[in-house]
Design a protein around this motif. Structure first.
Motif, PDB file in Angstrom:
ATOM      1  N   TRP A   1       0.809  -1.222   0.000  1.00  0.00           N
ATOM      2  CA  TRP A   1       0.000   0.000   0.000  1.00  0.00           C
ATOM      3  C   TRP A   1       0.844   1.275   0.000  1.00  0.00           C
ATOM      4  O   TRP A   1       0.390   2.337  -0.425  1.00  0.00           O
ATOM      5  CB  TRP A   1      -0.958   0.013   1.198  1.00  0.00           C
ATOM      6  CG  TRP A   1      -0.293   0.032   2.554  1.00  0.00           C
ATOM      7  CD1 TRP A   1      -0.018  -1.038   3.321  1.00  0.00           C
ATOM      8  CD2 TRP A   1       0.164   1.176   3.271  1.00  0.00           C
ATOM      9  NE1 TRP A   1       0.589  -0.666   4.490  1.00  0.00           N
ATOM     10  CE2 TRP A   1       0.702   0.722   4.494  1.00  0.00           C
ATOM     11  CE3 TRP A   1       0.167   2.540   3.024  1.00  0.00           C
ATOM     12  CZ2 TRP A   1       1.258   1.562   5.446  1.00  0.00           C
ATOM     13  CZ3 TRP A   1       0.713   3.389   3.977  1.00  0.00           C
ATOM     14  CH2 TRP A   1       1.248   2.919   5.172  1.00  0.00           C
ATOM     15  N   LYS A   2       2.085   1.176   0.430  1.00  0.00           N
ATOM     16  CA  LYS A   2       2.943   2.360   0.484  1.00  0.00           C
ATOM     17  C   LYS A   2       3.352   2.834  -0.910  1.00  0.00           C
ATOM     18  O   LYS A   2       3.757   3.989  -1.082  1.00  0.00           O
ATOM     19  CB  LYS A   2       4.196   2.059   1.309  1.00  0.00           C
ATOM     20  CG  LYS A   2       3.899   1.737   2.765  1.00  0.00           C
ATOM     21  CD  LYS A   2       5.164   1.391   3.526  1.00  0.00           C
ATOM     22  CE  LYS A   2       4.860   1.028   4.976  1.00  0.00           C
ATOM     23  NZ  LYS A   2       6.074   0.659   5.732  1.00  0.00           N
ATOM     24  N   ASP A   3       3.259   1.965  -1.911  1.00  0.00           N
ATOM     25  CA  ASP A   3       3.725   2.300  -3.262  1.00  0.00           C
ATOM     26  C   ASP A   3       2.579   2.594  -4.245  1.00  0.00           C
ATOM     27  O   ASP A   3       2.835   2.961  -5.388  1.00  0.00           O
ATOM     28  CB  ASP A   3       4.560   1.138  -3.834  1.00  0.00           C
ATOM     29  CG  ASP A   3       5.807   0.892  -2.996  1.00  0.00           C
ATOM     30  OD1 ASP A   3       6.296   1.864  -2.378  1.00  0.00           O
ATOM     31  OD2 ASP A   3       6.268  -0.261  -2.978  1.00  0.00           O
ATOM     32  N   VAL A   4       1.327   2.416  -3.822  1.00  0.00           N
ATOM     33  CA  VAL A   4       0.234   2.496  -4.799  1.00  0.00           C
ATOM     34  C   VAL A   4      -0.059   3.953  -5.169  1.00  0.00           C
ATOM     35  O   VAL A   4       0.023   4.859  -4.338  1.00  0.00           O
ATOM     36  CB  VAL A   4      -1.060   1.837  -4.254  1.00  0.00           C
ATOM     37  CG1 VAL A   4      -0.831   0.374  -4.008  1.00  0.00           C
ATOM     38  CG2 VAL A   4      -1.559   2.546  -3.007  1.00  0.00           C
ATOM     39  N   GLN A   5      -0.356   4.175  -6.460  1.00  0.00           N
ATOM     40  CA  GLN A   5      -0.830   5.470  -6.957  1.00  0.00           C
ATOM     41  C   GLN A   5      -2.321   5.422  -7.280  1.00  0.00           C
ATOM     42  O   GLN A   5      -3.017   6.425  -7.183  1.00  0.00           O
ATOM     43  CB  GLN A   5      -0.051   5.857  -8.232  1.00  0.00           C
ATOM     44  CG  GLN A   5       1.437   6.003  -8.013  1.00  0.00           C
ATOM     45  CD  GLN A   5       1.767   7.165  -7.079  1.00  0.00           C
ATOM     46  OE1 GLN A   5       1.112   8.216  -7.125  1.00  0.00           O
ATOM     47  NE2 GLN A   5       2.771   6.971  -6.233  1.00  0.00           N
ATOM     48  N   HIS A   6      -2.758   4.212  -7.658  1.00  0.00           N
ATOM     49  CA  HIS A   6      -4.166   4.034  -7.996  1.00  0.00           C
ATOM     50  C   HIS A   6      -4.589   2.626  -7.615  1.00  0.00           C
ATOM     51  O   HIS A   6      -3.850   1.657  -7.835  1.00  0.00           O
ATOM     52  CB  HIS A   6      -4.408   4.242  -9.492  1.00  0.00           C
ATOM     53  CG  HIS A   6      -5.827   3.977  -9.888  1.00  0.00           C
ATOM     54  ND1 HIS A   6      -6.848   4.854  -9.624  1.00  0.00           N
ATOM     55  CD2 HIS A   6      -6.389   2.909 -10.525  1.00  0.00           C
ATOM     56  CE1 HIS A   6      -7.981   4.352 -10.077  1.00  0.00           C
ATOM     57  NE2 HIS A   6      -7.733   3.176 -10.632  1.00  0.00           N
TER      58      HIS A   6
ATOM     59  N   THR B   1      -4.183   6.415   2.455  1.00  0.00           N
ATOM     60  CA  THR B   1      -3.539   6.220   1.141  1.00  0.00           C
ATOM     61  C   THR B   1      -4.498   5.579   0.154  1.00  0.00           C
ATOM     62  O   THR B   1      -4.589   5.992  -1.009  1.00  0.00           O
ATOM     63  CB  THR B   1      -2.276   5.336   1.292  1.00  0.00           C
ATOM     64  OG1 THR B   1      -1.354   5.980   2.177  1.00  0.00           O
ATOM     65  CG2 THR B   1      -1.612   5.107  -0.061  1.00  0.00           C
TER      66      THR B   1
ATOM     67  N   ALA C   1      -6.055   7.078  -3.336  1.00  0.00           N
ATOM     68  CA  ALA C   1      -5.744   6.363  -4.585  1.00  0.00           C
ATOM     69  C   ALA C   1      -6.990   5.905  -5.323  1.00  0.00           C
ATOM     70  O   ALA C   1      -6.884   5.246  -6.361  1.00  0.00           O
ATOM     71  CB  ALA C   1      -4.842   5.173  -4.294  1.00  0.00           C
TER      72      ALA C   1
END
Length: 646
Positions: free
Chosen positions: A6-11, A58, A62
């Motif tokens: 979840w720390k890397d998601v943009q969408h 987050t 997203a």
């Protein structure tokens, strides 16, 4: 699909499973693939409240709309976001399997750690199974240590909890098991979330449609030129738009909700509400404004629920109509004459006017037949102005005045570059200019046969295609055609298409020549004389009428045009030589005589004269016509008749 960090998601997708343990995440991922669920992501947030908060925020940023998670995590997600949450609720059966495997044969106290009080069903089940239990409730990750310590102090030998209590139980030496969600629990949550998202989407679409319609209605209310007033079934104002505020002299903010009669006593809307009958095109006075109004009852399932009224300022309507007419005048697309402008009291002309008036009520094509100078365009304009197309354009074209090579482009228009000399942006033809109105085709008998074919197609299909173009343009035009030829004879001799003739000759109107109109000569002559210098002098008028009486049984082969020439010559001679010294012989160029019959010798002489004039004036049709003593239109017509090319 795979478990997301979840720390890397943009969408992310609309639905996300937010698992507090890797075991739950892997099980959810497997079931999503197995059951072929679409657009659902899985993430793991297992490091306490702080990580849960950041993860939820987050996912919301997203694009997530629904979170599937366990009860303790649910509360946190709901506190820090506006997302909908579907809980993974453990049923009684999940606890039965856990106790069967771990706790039924363990002597001593079993501690249940939970975010909310345990279900009474679970506690009662333990009591029935003679299992000693106690429920310890926490509200934060920090609370979990205290819960475990209290359980140990109470003598707990085994504990049941979740991802938050597991690390503290292990650290403090209390055996601990996490109640895992069963396949059935996860599938139920996935299905509930999918259905909830479907409802959300449908509701969002409805809300968008409703908002769009509301904005459209509001735009119509705010920006229409009409004043709009609406009342409900109790006679209270519900709608009052800006034009209505201006006419009524009140503000919507002060008037909405008020009885309409208290705001404007003479609307008559309560009468329409009571009767249920609409009232159209009513004239009423609102303060200082004279209005045209419509009052329409609103019926719902046959019940009267209100009334809507529209008001138009009569003065503004008149101003708008005047502006439209001025624009049409600027383009020369207005019929100037009406039946009242046709002078004469003879039975012949009165009968003709009566027939023409009846034609005005029809939309069928009219073919006007008459000699040169009998007033064919005057009748065409009068028919237009008496018809329901009077507010549309009136466009006239003399087919004999346009060369054959240009006639088709004048009628139907042309696209840019369709021929040498074409306007850069193309041009509308007379059919497009006359859309919504009347097209007058004068000298229709002069149209060449190749153009007759295209004209017939346009009349049948009611659409045109510009020269050099491929686009079909619908046109709504009433045709009035005119000719001084015998078109029926022309069809017999093959010069005019029979199918086109019958398409044009739906209604025919034969105009009487001036020689058949008796005393109309005096009426018309005196009218023309009054328009000239000195023509309003009673003595001059008397002398002019005397001259007309001296003319006797003159045939007036040129009809009104010849009479106009006679009047102008008489006026000039009477002013220059003295009214009493002018005689008829000074004015008339020919006496009463039988109409000359066309013969081969006359035609040969005309042909030679035309050819000579064209030879002497090769660069100017106007000069050639002037040398022959005729108009350019007459010269064109005779050239067509004799087949003479420039």
């Amino acid at each position: 699909m795979e478990i997301l960090n979840w720390k890397d998601v943009q969408h992310v997708n609309d639905i996300c499973v937010m698992a507090p343990t890797l075991q739950l995440a892997e099980k959810a991922e497997m079931l999503i693939k197995q059951e072929n669920y679409q657009n659902i992501d899985v993430v793991v947030a297992a490091s306490g409240r702080q990580e849960t908060v950041k993860c939820a925020q987050t996912l919301a940023a997203a694009g997530a709309e629904i979170i599937i998670t366990r009860k303790g995590t649910r509360r946190i997600v709901e506190e820090v976001t506006n997302l909908k949450v579907v809980s993974l609720n453990n049923p009684l059966s999940d606890y039965l399997w856990m106790l069967k495997e771990r706790g039924l044969h363990t002597p001593g106290l079993i501690a249940f750690f939970s975010y909310d009080p345990m279900s009474s069903d679970i506690l009662q089940m333990c009591e029935m199974l003679e299992v000693q239990t106690k429920n310890y409730i926490f509200k934060s990750f920090a609370d979990c240590r205290g819960c475990v310590e209290r359980a140990l102090k109470d003598g707990a030998v085994f504990s049941v909890g979740g991802a938050w209590t597991d690390p503290w139980a292990k650290r403090l030496g209390l055996p601990h098991v996490i109640v895992e969600n069963s396949v059935e629990t996860i599938l139920n949550a996935l299905e509930s979330a999918t259905q909830l998202r479907r409802v959300q989407v449908e509701e969002a679409e409805k809300q968008c449609l409703f908002k769009t319609q509301s904005e459209m209605y509001q735009a119509v209310l705010d920006f229409t030129h009409d004043a709009i007033l609406a009342i409900d079934e109790n006679g209270r104002i519900q709608v009052l738009n800006p034009p209505a505020e201006r006419i009524m002299g009140c503000r919507a903010a002060d008037s909405v909700g008020q009885p309409v009669e208290a705001v404007l006593p003479n609307t008559l809307l309560p009468d329409v509400l009571e009767s249920g009958e609409k009232q159209l095109d009513q004239i009423m006075q609102i303060h200082q404004t004279l209005c045209n109004t419509n009052r329409i009852p609103i019926l719902v399932d046959g019940q009267r629920r209100g009334v809507v009224a529209t008001f138009q300022d009569v003065k503004q309507l008149q101003n708008s109509e005047q502006k439209i007419r001025l624009k049409l005048h600027e383009k020369g697309l207005v019929a100037k004459y009406a039946f009242n402008d046709i002078l004469g009291d003879s039975p012949a002309i009165r009968s003709t006017i009566q027939i023409a008036r009846s034609y005005a009520a029809s939309r069928a094509s009219v073919l006007i037949l008459g000699e040169t100078g009998t007033g064919k365009e005057l009748f065409a304009q009068s028919i237009h102005n008496a018809s329901d197309r009077r507010d549309g354009p009136f466009v006239a074209i003399n087919c004999a005045a346009v060369s054959n090579s240009l006639l088709e482009s004048e009628l139907f228009g042309y696209e840019a570059g369709s021929f040498t000399g074409a306007s850069r942006g193309g041009r509308e033809g007379v059919f497009e200019l006359a859309h919504g109105g009347t097209l007058f085709l004068d000298e229709i008998g002069e149209i060449p046969r190749e153009t007759q074919v295209e004209l017939l197609r346009v009349l049948q299909e009611k659409e045109i295609r510009r020269v050099g173009g491929s686009r079909v343009i619908p046109v709504d035009v009433r045709i009035i055609a005119a000719t001084n030829k015998d078109l029926l004879q022309e069809t017999v001799e093959g010069r005019f298409r029979e199918d086109l003739y019958y398409r044009l000759d739906v209604l025919d109107l034969k105009l009487p020549p001036l020689r058949e109109r008796g005393d109309d000569v005096k009426i018309l002559g005196l009218h023309l004389f009054r328009q000239l210098p000195g023509g309003k002098d009673p003595i001059m008028q008397s002398q002019f009428l005397y001259l007309l009486e001296q003319v006797g049984p003159y045939q007036w082969y040129g009809n009104i045009r010849e009479l106009q020439n006679f009047v102008e010559r008489a006026n000039i001679l009477m002013r220059n030589a003295g009214a009493s010294s002018v005689t008829v012989s000074d004015i008339l160029r020919r006496r009463a005589e039988p109409a000359p019959e066309p013969c081969q010798e006359t035609e040969s002489r005309d042909r030679r004269a035309i050819e000579a004039a064209l030879h002497n004036h090769p660069g100017s049709m106007a000069d050639a016509a002037r040398s022959l003593g005729c108009s350019r239109q007459t010269l064109w017509r005779k050239m067509k008749k004799y087949g003479i090319q420039r």
